[in-house]
Design an enzyme around this catalytic site. Structure first.
Site, PDB file in Angstrom:
ATOM      1  N   GLY A   1       0.988  -1.591   0.101  1.00 23.91           N
ATOM      2  CA  GLY A   1      -0.436  -0.041  -0.137  1.00 23.91           C
ATOM      3  C   GLY A   1       0.494   0.896   0.210  1.00 23.91           C
ATOM      4  O   GLY A   1       1.043   1.405   1.043  1.00 23.91           O
TER       5      GLY A   1
ATOM      6  N   GLY B   1       0.751   5.054  -0.919  1.00 20.66           N
ATOM      7  CA  GLY B   1       0.071   5.988  -1.582  1.00 20.66           C
ATOM      8  C   GLY B   1       0.771   6.848  -0.626  1.00 20.66           C
ATOM      9  O   GLY B   1       2.168   7.040  -0.267  1.00 20.66           O
ATOM     10  N   ALA B   2      -0.354   7.973  -0.115  1.00 19.68           N
ATOM     11  CA  ALA B   2      -0.095   8.281   0.608  1.00 19.68           C
ATOM     12  C   ALA B   2       1.156   8.264   1.498  1.00 19.68           C
ATOM     13  O   ALA B   2       2.481   8.826   1.938  1.00 19.68           O
ATOM     14  CB  ALA B   2      -1.079   9.507   0.847  1.00 19.68           C
ATOM     15  N   VAL B   3       0.542   7.618   2.630  1.00 23.13           N
ATOM     16  CA  VAL B   3       1.277   6.976   3.935  1.00 23.13           C
ATOM     17  C   VAL B   3       2.054   5.636   3.992  1.00 23.13           C
ATOM     18  O   VAL B   3       3.287   6.403   4.257  1.00 23.13           O
ATOM     19  CB  VAL B   3       0.282   7.059   4.828  1.00 23.13           C
ATOM     20  CG1 VAL B   3       0.720   6.121   5.576  1.00 23.13           C
ATOM     21  CG2 VAL B   3      -1.382   7.524   5.231  1.00 23.13           C
TER      22      VAL B   3
ATOM     23  N   ASN C   1      -6.527   3.592   9.374  1.00 18.03           N
ATOM     24  CA  ASN C   1      -7.510   4.303  10.338  1.00 18.03           C
ATOM     25  C   ASN C   1      -8.682   3.403  11.241  1.00 18.03           C
ATOM     26  O   ASN C   1      -8.893   2.970   9.693  1.00 18.03           O
ATOM     27  CB  ASN C   1      -8.638   5.007   9.811  1.00 18.03           C
ATOM     28  CG  ASN C   1      -7.673   6.819   9.542  1.00 18.03           C
ATOM     29  OD1 ASN C   1      -7.402   7.335  10.666  1.00 18.03           O
ATOM     30  ND2 ASN C   1      -7.968   7.343   8.502  1.00 18.03           N
TER      31      ASN C   1
ATOM     32  N   ALA D   1      -1.271  13.772   4.490  1.00 16.54           N
ATOM     33  CA  ALA D   1      -0.050  13.614   2.823  1.00 16.54           C
ATOM     34  C   ALA D   1      -1.050  12.995   2.016  1.00 16.54           C
ATOM     35  O   ALA D   1      -2.706  11.956   2.121  1.00 16.54           O
ATOM     36  CB  ALA D   1       0.923  12.455   3.687  1.00 16.54           C
TER      37      ALA D   1
ATOM     38  N   LYS E   1      -9.191   9.111  17.729  1.00 17.29           N
ATOM     39  CA  LYS E   1      -8.627   9.664  16.139  1.00 17.29           C
ATOM     40  C   LYS E   1     -10.355   8.798  15.082  1.00 17.29           C
ATOM     41  O   LYS E   1     -10.875   9.593  14.490  1.00 17.29           O
ATOM     42  CB  LYS E   1      -7.430   8.448  15.605  1.00 17.29           C
ATOM     43  CG  LYS E   1      -6.927   8.851  13.886  1.00 17.29           C
ATOM     44  CD  LYS E   1      -6.151   9.635  14.367  1.00 17.29           C
ATOM     45  CE  LYS E   1      -6.623  10.233  12.558  1.00 17.29           C
ATOM     46  NZ  LYS E   1      -5.469   9.749  11.400  1.00 17.29           N
TER      47      LYS E   1
ATOM     48  N   ASN F   1     -12.767  11.339  13.003  1.00 22.59           N
ATOM     49  CA  ASN F   1     -13.054  11.217  12.067  1.00 22.59           C
ATOM     50  C   ASN F   1     -14.280  10.581  11.210  1.00 22.59           C
ATOM     51  O   ASN F   1     -14.741  10.561   9.835  1.00 22.59           O
ATOM     52  CB  ASN F   1     -11.854   9.855  11.538  1.00 22.59           C
ATOM     53  CG  ASN F   1     -11.345  10.515  10.495  1.00 22.59           C
ATOM     54  OD1 ASN F   1     -10.600  10.942  11.258  1.00 22.59           O
ATOM     55  ND2 ASN F   1      -9.756   9.415  11.136  1.00 22.59           N
TER      56      ASN F   1
ATOM     57  N   GLU G   1     -13.906   4.375   2.949  1.00 23.86           N
ATOM     58  CA  GLU G   1     -13.603   4.092   3.524  1.00 23.86           C
ATOM     59  C   GLU G   1     -14.496   4.151   4.396  1.00 23.86           C
ATOM     60  O   GLU G   1     -14.279   4.570   6.050  1.00 23.86           O
ATOM     61  CB  GLU G   1     -11.661   4.233   3.367  1.00 23.86           C
ATOM     62  CG  GLU G   1     -11.734   3.329   5.250  1.00 23.86           C
ATOM     63  CD  GLU G   1      -9.549   3.886   5.319  1.00 23.86           C
ATOM     64  OE1 GLU G   1      -9.517   5.408   5.705  1.00 23.86           O
ATOM     65  OE2 GLU G   1      -9.046   2.956   5.421  1.00 23.86           O
TER      66      GLU G   1
END
Ligand SMILES: NC(=O)c1ccc[n+]([C@@H]2O[C@H](COP(=O)([O-])OP(=O)(O)OC[C@H]3O[C@@H](n4cnc5c(N)ncnc54)[C@H](OP(=O)(O)O)[C@@H]3O)[C@@H](O)[C@H]2O)c1
Length: 295
Positions: A8, A10-12, A99, A125, A176, A180, A258
């Protein structure tokens, strides 16, 4: 060299893969579906970090790693199963950078007994293109205190990513999630950025979503302030007008959402604990219908 696989990217995952590779003491493999051609991180101070990483495009060609960093979106976890099957052995540990609150339940069935380290990701990110990521602030990851948490912190030393351990991961994860449950769901459904929370009815809905999550969190053992919903909505209302959410960006790009690891997780935990979550249930149903249409 310690072998680390990032699934994975991607951004993270891109920020983490670049950070780990930059230590020079780890063998980092980016497990990807299409080639990256290296990683470029645009840092908040304007600096550009370019890093080359080994890439694997086919799960059948990878072998056991000491650490796997799983950073797909939560709903993409099952799709990553072929990677996890090949990468995980008895000594492997999987850091789940996703998450939600159900990291272990989601990933354990796919890792054949490998250790699982859940994480709260505090990495803001955005993926700008393949291997090109914009980082908005200092990257930080919170993991449970203990042997695996300390080892992961040691693994990330010198990577530019701060890893903090906590003795109260339940509170960290729920804090968190409570942040969200309103922003992603509301911005994705309305297809509007954060100023949508200036609408009093939307603000009321947002508070209800967070308050349900807070009540479930409290019953789950998390220690969160009673006025959390007011605080979260006040924060969302104060955000710059161009702010959105990753679920909004995914919806605008026609990708699946998600929602299940967020609002859906609140509904599941509420049902287990006998706490009603009608607002999260309704939004989960709507997001499910939207997401199904995007698949
Ligand atoms: N971005 C943030 O600011 C941020 C902040 C906090 C938490 N998080 C959480 O961190 C997690 C990761 O988010 P993200 O923003 O990094 O997501 P993302 O940018 O969408 O990256 C997910 C990556 O997973 C890859 N992927 C999906 N299925 C795969 C498979 N079967 N095999 C190989 N690669 C696969 C995707 O590859 P393709 O390009 O091939 O689709 C994509 O590059 C999520 O749970 C998110 O909620 C994100």
């Amino acid at each position: 060299m310690t072998r680390v696989a990032v699934v994975g990217v991607g951004a993270v995952g891109g920020v983490v893969a670049a950070g780990l590779a930059s230590t020079g003491r780890l063998e980092v493999t980016a497990c990807v579906r299409t080639p990256l051609g290296g990683l470029r991180i645009d840092r908040p101070d304007g600096a550009v970090q370019k890093t080359s990483v080994r890439e694997a495009l086919d799960p059948s060609l990878v072998t056991e790693a000491a650490w796997v960093v799983l950073a797909t979106k939560a709903h993409q976890t099952a799709g990553a199963a072929p990677w996890l099957k090949r990468l995980c052995g008895a000594g492997t540990r999987v850091a789940v950078l996703q998450n939600g609150i159900e990291h272990v339940e989601r990933v354990a069935p796919l890792t054949g007994g490998a250790g699982i380290l859940p994480a709260v990701v505090e990495i803001s990110a955005e993926s700008l293109g393949r291997g090109h990521i914009r980082l908005f602030g200092p990257p930080r990851i919170v993991v449970p205190a203990g042997h695996d948490g300390s080892d992961f912190a040691a693994l990330c030393e010198g990577s530019g990513i701060t890893v903090a351990t906590t003795g109260d991961f339940v509170t960290a994860a729920w804090a968190k999630l409570c942040q969200n449950v309103a922003n992603g769901a509301v911005t994705a459904l309305t297809m509007r950025r954060m100023p949508v929370f200036a609408n009093p009815r939307i603000a009321r809905l947002g508070r209800a979503l967070v308050e349900e999550a807070r009540q479930v969190a409290a019953a789950s053992g998390a220690h969160l302030p009673e006025d959390l919903a007011d605080r979260v909505i006040a924060t969302l209302r104060a955000m710059p007008p161009e702010s959105g959410s990753s679920m909004l960006w995914d919806r605008l790009a026609g990708r699946a959402l998600e929602y299940d690891a967020r609002n859906g997780a609140v509904v599941r935990a509420g049902a287990r604990l006998g706490i009603p979550t009608p607002h999260n249930d309704a939004l989960t149903a709507l997001l499910e219908a939207v997401s199904e249409a995007e698949k």
